[in-house]
Design a protein around this motif. Structure first.
Motif, mmCIF file in Angstrom:
data_model
loop_
_atom_site.group_PDB
_atom_site.id
_atom_site.type_symbol
_atom_site.label_atom_id
_atom_site.label_comp_id
_atom_site.label_asym_id
_atom_site.label_seq_id
_atom_site.Cartn_x
_atom_site.Cartn_y
_atom_site.Cartn_z
ATOM 1 N N TYR A 19 0.848 -1.183 0.000
ATOM 2 C CA TYR A 19 0.000 0.000 0.000
ATOM 3 C C TYR A 19 0.887 1.238 0.000
ATOM 4 O O TYR A 19 1.682 1.437 0.919
ATOM 5 C CB TYR A 19 -0.917 0.019 1.225
ATOM 6 C CG TYR A 19 -1.765 1.268 1.299
ATOM 7 C CD1 TYR A 19 -2.787 1.476 0.382
ATOM 8 C CD2 TYR A 19 -1.537 2.227 2.286
ATOM 9 C CE1 TYR A 19 -3.567 2.629 0.438
ATOM 10 C CE2 TYR A 19 -2.319 3.379 2.353
ATOM 11 C CZ TYR A 19 -3.326 3.570 1.423
ATOM 12 O OH TYR A 19 -4.104 4.711 1.468
ATOM 13 N N ASP A 40 1.013 4.724 0.743
ATOM 14 C CA ASP A 40 0.180 5.692 1.459
ATOM 15 C C ASP A 40 0.368 7.125 0.970
ATOM 16 O O ASP A 40 -0.457 7.997 1.264
ATOM 17 C CB ASP A 40 0.425 5.601 2.969
ATOM 18 C CG ASP A 40 1.870 5.821 3.365
ATOM 19 O OD1 ASP A 40 2.724 5.984 2.460
ATOM 20 O OD2 ASP A 40 2.160 5.832 4.573
ATOM 21 N N GLY A 88 -2.056 6.812 -2.023
ATOM 22 C CA GLY A 88 -3.287 6.104 -1.687
ATOM 23 C C GLY A 88 -3.634 5.027 -2.693
ATOM 24 O O GLY A 88 -4.747 4.987 -3.225
ATOM 25 N N THR A 100 -2.924 0.668 -3.911
ATOM 26 C CA THR A 100 -2.448 -0.669 -3.540
ATOM 27 C C THR A 100 -1.942 -1.407 -4.761
ATOM 28 O O THR A 100 -2.418 -1.200 -5.882
ATOM 29 C CB THR A 100 -3.563 -1.502 -2.882
ATOM 30 O OG1 THR A 100 -4.659 -1.621 -3.795
ATOM 31 C CG2 THR A 100 -4.045 -0.865 -1.597
ATOM 32 N N GLU A 125 -4.882 -0.703 -7.563
ATOM 33 C CA GLU A 125 -6.126 0.023 -7.327
ATOM 34 C C GLU A 125 -5.822 1.370 -6.682
ATOM 35 O O GLU A 125 -5.075 1.446 -5.701
ATOM 36 C CB GLU A 125 -7.050 -0.779 -6.403
ATOM 37 C CG GLU A 125 -7.473 -2.115 -6.966
ATOM 38 C CD GLU A 125 -8.341 -2.913 -6.003
ATOM 39 O OE1 GLU A 125 -8.611 -2.403 -4.889
ATOM 40 O OE2 GLU A 125 -8.721 -4.028 -6.359
ATOM 41 N N SER A 145 -7.209 4.379 -4.500
ATOM 42 C CA SER A 145 -8.294 4.564 -3.540
ATOM 43 C C SER A 145 -9.059 5.864 -3.806
ATOM 44 O O SER A 145 -8.574 6.758 -4.499
ATOM 45 C CB SER A 145 -7.738 4.556 -2.116
ATOM 46 O OG SER A 145 -6.792 5.593 -1.947
ATOM 47 N N SER A 166 -5.574 8.996 -10.222
ATOM 48 C CA SER A 166 -6.863 9.313 -9.595
ATOM 49 C C SER A 166 -7.795 10.081 -10.545
ATOM 50 O O SER A 166 -8.959 10.291 -10.238
ATOM 51 C CB SER A 166 -6.658 10.134 -8.324
ATOM 52 O OG SER A 166 -6.056 11.383 -8.617
ATOM 53 N N TYR A 188 -8.245 4.098 -12.561
ATOM 54 C CA TYR A 188 -8.311 3.836 -11.122
ATOM 55 C C TYR A 188 -7.820 2.426 -10.789
ATOM 56 O O TYR A 188 -7.389 2.163 -9.669
ATOM 57 C CB TYR A 188 -9.747 4.003 -10.609
ATOM 58 C CG TYR A 188 -10.452 5.235 -11.123
ATOM 59 C CD1 TYR A 188 -9.813 6.482 -11.107
ATOM 60 C CD2 TYR A 188 -11.740 5.169 -11.617
ATOM 61 C CE1 TYR A 188 -10.451 7.616 -11.580
ATOM 62 C CE2 TYR A 188 -12.385 6.300 -12.085
ATOM 63 C CZ TYR A 188 -11.739 7.518 -12.077
ATOM 64 O OH TYR A 188 -12.379 8.643 -12.546
ATOM 65 N N THR A 189 -7.959 1.530 -11.749
ATOM 66 C CA THR A 189 -7.439 0.169 -11.587
ATOM 67 C C THR A 189 -6.614 -0.186 -12.822
ATOM 68 O O THR A 189 -6.822 0.369 -13.910
ATOM 69 C CB THR A 189 -8.573 -0.862 -11.420
ATOM 70 O OG1 THR A 189 -9.354 -0.902 -12.614
ATOM 71 C CG2 THR A 189 -9.451 -0.528 -10.233
#
Length: 199
Positions: A64, A66, A69, A71, A111, A113, A138, A143-144
Motif C-alpha cells: 500500500y 500511502d 493512496g 495498492t 487500485e 483509492s 486518480s 483507477y485500476t
C-alpha cells in the motif's frame, strides 16, 4: 515451454526416491510489495552429495503506497529446477546451496483509492520491461490496472537443514530470485519441513 513443464511434472510426480519438502516463508520484491510464500518440492539424489530439485510455488505480495493512496497486489505461480550440493554434512546439520532456473507467471493488480477526479491529482507509475509502464491515476479513469507477464529467472537458495528426528528435518533457506529482465526480482526466506528418505 511445454518441455520444461513436462520435465518438471515427471520429476515432481515420480517421488519413489525423493525427499518431500513442504515450505512456507516470506518474500518481497523490488517494488516493495511483500507477503507469504508456499512451495512444494522433491529433492532427488544424483550421486554422493549432489542433488536436483523440482519445485512448484505460489507467492502473494501486497503493498500500500500511502503517499498516493494506492495498492499493488502481485500473484506469482512459479516452477523451479535447481541443483544442490551438501557443502557441510553433519549428523544434525546440513548446509546445501541450491542454484538453478525458474519460470514464473505474474498477475499484477493495482487500485487507486477514493476520492477520484478531485484535486490534488494522484498518480503512481512503475517502470516495466521494454519501456512499458504500470500506471494508476486518480483522474482519467485509470483507477485500476492489471498486468500479466511470464518469464525466465534464476534461483539462488542457501538451505540450512536442522535435524528434528530421523525422518523430519527443519530447513531455513534465504533466497534470491532475479529475473533476466530485472523487473520482477524477489527475495526472502523459506522455512519448512523435509521428510527424509531412509532408503
Amino acid at each position: 515451454m511445454k518441455t520444461l513443464i513436462t520435465l518438471f511434472f515427471y520429476f515432481f510426480i515420480s517421488n519413489a526416491f525423493a525427499q518431500l519438502e513442504i515450505t512456507t516463508g516470506y518474500a518481497t520484491e523490488k517494488h516493495l510489495s511483500d507477503g507469504p510464500a508456499l512451495q512444494f518440492a522433491y529433492d532427488y539424489k544424483i550421486k554422493n552429495r549432489l542433488y536436483t530439485k523440482p519445485q512448484i510455488g505460489y507467492k502473494y505480495l501486497y503493498y500500500y503506497n500511502d503517499f498516493v493512496g494506492a495498492t499493488l497486489k502481485i500473484s506469482i505461480l512459479e516452477f523451479h529446477q535447481t541443483l544442490s550440493y551438501e557443502v557441510i554434512k553433519k549428523k544434525k546439520y546440513i548446509f546445501k546451496p541450491n542454484i538453478g532456473i525458474n519460470y514464473r507467471f505474474y498477475h499484477w493488480r493495482g487500485e487507486m483509492s477514493l476520492p477520484h477526479n478531485r484535486l490534488p491529482q494522484r498518480a503512481w507509475t512503475i517502470g516495466l520491461r521494454n519501456q512499458q509502464y504500470f500506471i494508476l491515476n486518480s483522474f482519467d479513469g485509470i483507477y485500476t490496472n492489471e498486468y500479466n507477464v511470464n518469464n525466465l529467472g534464476f534461483s539462488f537458495q542457501l538451505q540450512n537443514q536442522f535435524k528434528l528426528n530421523d525422518k523430519i528435518w527443519l530447513h531455513i533457506t534465504p533466497f534470491m530470485e532475479p529475473n533476466y529482465d530485472g523487473s520482477q526480482n524477489t527475495g526472502g526466506c523459506y522455512v519448512g519441513i523435509i521428510f527424509k528418505n531412509q532408503k
